[in-house]
Design an enzyme around this catalytic site. Structure first.
Site, short mmCIF file in Angstrom:
data_model
loop_
_atom_site.label_atom_id
_atom_site.label_comp_id
_atom_site.label_asym_id
_atom_site.label_seq_id
_atom_site.Cartn_x
_atom_site.Cartn_y
_atom_site.Cartn_z
N LYS A 150 0.83 -1.21 0.00
CA LYS A 150 0.00 0.00 0.00
C LYS A 150 0.86 1.26 0.00
O LYS A 150 0.48 2.28 -0.57
CB LYS A 150 -0.97 0.00 1.19
CG LYS A 150 -2.06 -1.05 1.05
CD LYS A 150 -3.25 -0.77 1.95
CE LYS A 150 -4.37 -1.79 1.67
NZ LYS A 150 -5.57 -1.57 2.45
N LYS A 201 -4.91 -10.13 -6.12
CA LYS A 201 -6.12 -10.38 -5.33
C LYS A 201 -7.21 -9.36 -5.68
O LYS A 201 -6.91 -8.20 -5.97
CB LYS A 201 -5.75 -10.38 -3.86
CG LYS A 201 -6.52 -9.47 -2.95
CD LYS A 201 -6.01 -9.49 -1.54
CE LYS A 201 -6.26 -8.13 -0.90
NZ LYS A 201 -7.59 -7.86 -0.44
N LYS A 213 -11.10 -3.98 -2.94
CA LYS A 213 -12.02 -2.84 -2.99
C LYS A 213 -11.34 -1.62 -3.55
O LYS A 213 -11.97 -0.76 -4.15
CB LYS A 213 -12.47 -2.48 -1.57
CG LYS A 213 -13.49 -3.39 -0.98
CD LYS A 213 -14.07 -2.74 0.28
CE LYS A 213 -13.82 -3.60 1.49
NZ LYS A 213 -12.82 -3.05 2.41
#
Ligand code: ATP
Ligand code: LTN
Length: 336
Positions: free
Chosen positions: A113, A199, A202
């Protein structure tokens, strides 16, 4: 005999997708009759990457309503919002001060991230797993049902709890219960529709990469039509066919068929024949959830009452643990 405790949560960072459902919430629903369950909307985690203040409250309602729509039953489970129970932030601070920095710097999710944030990585993103440890440890959770991507965070939680017990508790007087991850193999890692090696998430900028639980039948049909496939003849589970593995796997889970049954049914098909089958399986699984969701969202007073009651129940458990931790750390506590 008292039931063992389960705690888990999802961030209100957008609509839930079938990865969240199959990897996490479906398992919560199955487990709930046998446990004492706490399911949290982790809104403090949602601001560890830039967020939109105009939609956070609504997104929080949406996730809580989806918990109920997916089958979380208030007879077995408590639903609450993380920021409504201040013990989460408070314990996170206390744990911050006893956790070595290099334990956090090793976290894969942080590294992934952080790359996306460039110069703007917040301290909160690094600290994310400590807050998650606080969520879990406050409730003396025995089991934490999550998807595969959370395994490392669970290991860290266990390490923090053991270190704290060693330093401030002792063998005969542990402060924290050591939780176990509960990761079901099937559905633990649903992959992106745009890339079978990534993966489903969202926060992926492309909505075409995921099926959201609230997608219309038309959207689902379009997304499956456009999803990435390969050009190999016939369909099967094979390591070098990530998209085929993912889509056949999804079909198997949603229709409750074993791998062998899926192969028997689909191995001679081409994508043109398989995709409508998968589309129908997804629509059939999501329609009842959507109907229930729409019903719940028309009654915000009901949702508020669920969350208010959840806050009270959660607080009554969390504050006892927090007091135990503060006692162990030697804080001055004056009783009124
Ligand atoms: P974000 O992209 O904002 O990080 P996310 O899609 O990864 O969100 P989370 O809120 O972080 O979703 O995760 C909620 C739960 O869903 C966790 O238990 C997580 O392990 C699980 N989960 C998330 N993505 C998947 C996936 N692709 N397959 C299976 N489980 C998943
Ligand atoms: N990091 C988790 C969300 C989460 C969580 C928790 C899961 C926050 N606190 C406590 C289980 C238990 C994720 O799914 N991304």
């Amino acid at each position: 005999m008292t039931k063992k405790r389960v705690l888990s949560g999802v961030q209100p960072t957008g609509n839930l997708h079938i990865g969240n459902y199959l990897g996490a919430i479906r398992n919560w629903v199955e487990l709930q009759p046998n446990y004492d369950n706490f399911f949290c909307v982790v809104d403090l985690h949602a601001i560890t990457v830039p967020h939109n203040p105009a939609t956070l409250a609504q997104d929080t309602y949406t996730i809580a309503a989806l918990y109920l729509a997916c089958g979380i039953d208030l007879n077995y489970s408590t639903i609450f919002v993380q920021s409504h129970v201040s013990a989460h932030s408070e314990l996170a601070w206390l744990l911050n001060c006893v956790t070595p920095l290099n334990w956090l710097e090793r976290m894969i999710q942080f590294k992934e991230k952080a790359i996306k944030q460039g110069e703007n990585v917040s301290v909160g993103l690094l600290d994310y797993p400590i807050l998650m440890a606080a969520d879990i440890l406050l409730y003396d959770a025995d089991q934490v049902p999550v998807g595969e991507d959370q395994k490392q965070h669970l290991e860290l939680t266990r390490d923090i709890a053991m270190r704290f017990n060693d330093k401030f508790g002792g063998e005969k007087n542990p402060i924290f219960k050591i939780p176990e991850p509960l990761i079901r193999q099937e559905g633990a890692r649903i992959m992106s529709l745009a890339d079978g090696t990534k993966k489903m998430s969202k926060s992926d900028p492309s909505p075409l990469s995921r099926i959201s639980l609230l997608d219309s039948s038309d959207d689902i049909q379009k997304k499956i039509k456009k999803c990435k496939t390969d050009t190999i003849m016939g369909l099967n589970f094979a390591n070098d066919r990530p998209e085929c593995n993912n889509l056949l796997g999804l079909y198997g889970i949603l229709t409750e068929k074993t791998k062998e049954e899926v192969i028997l049914e689909c191995s001679d098909m081409g994508w043109g024949k398989f995709k409508p089958l998968l589309t129908d399986a997804i629509i059939n699984a999501l329609t009842p959830i959507q109907t229930k969701y729409n019903e719940i969202m028309t009654d915000k007073n009901y949702l508020d009452s669920v969350l208010k009651e959840g806050k009270e129940k959660a607080e009554s458990v969390a504050n006892i643990t927090l007091k135990r931790v503060k006692d162990a750390l030697g804080y001055l506590i004056i009783t009124s």
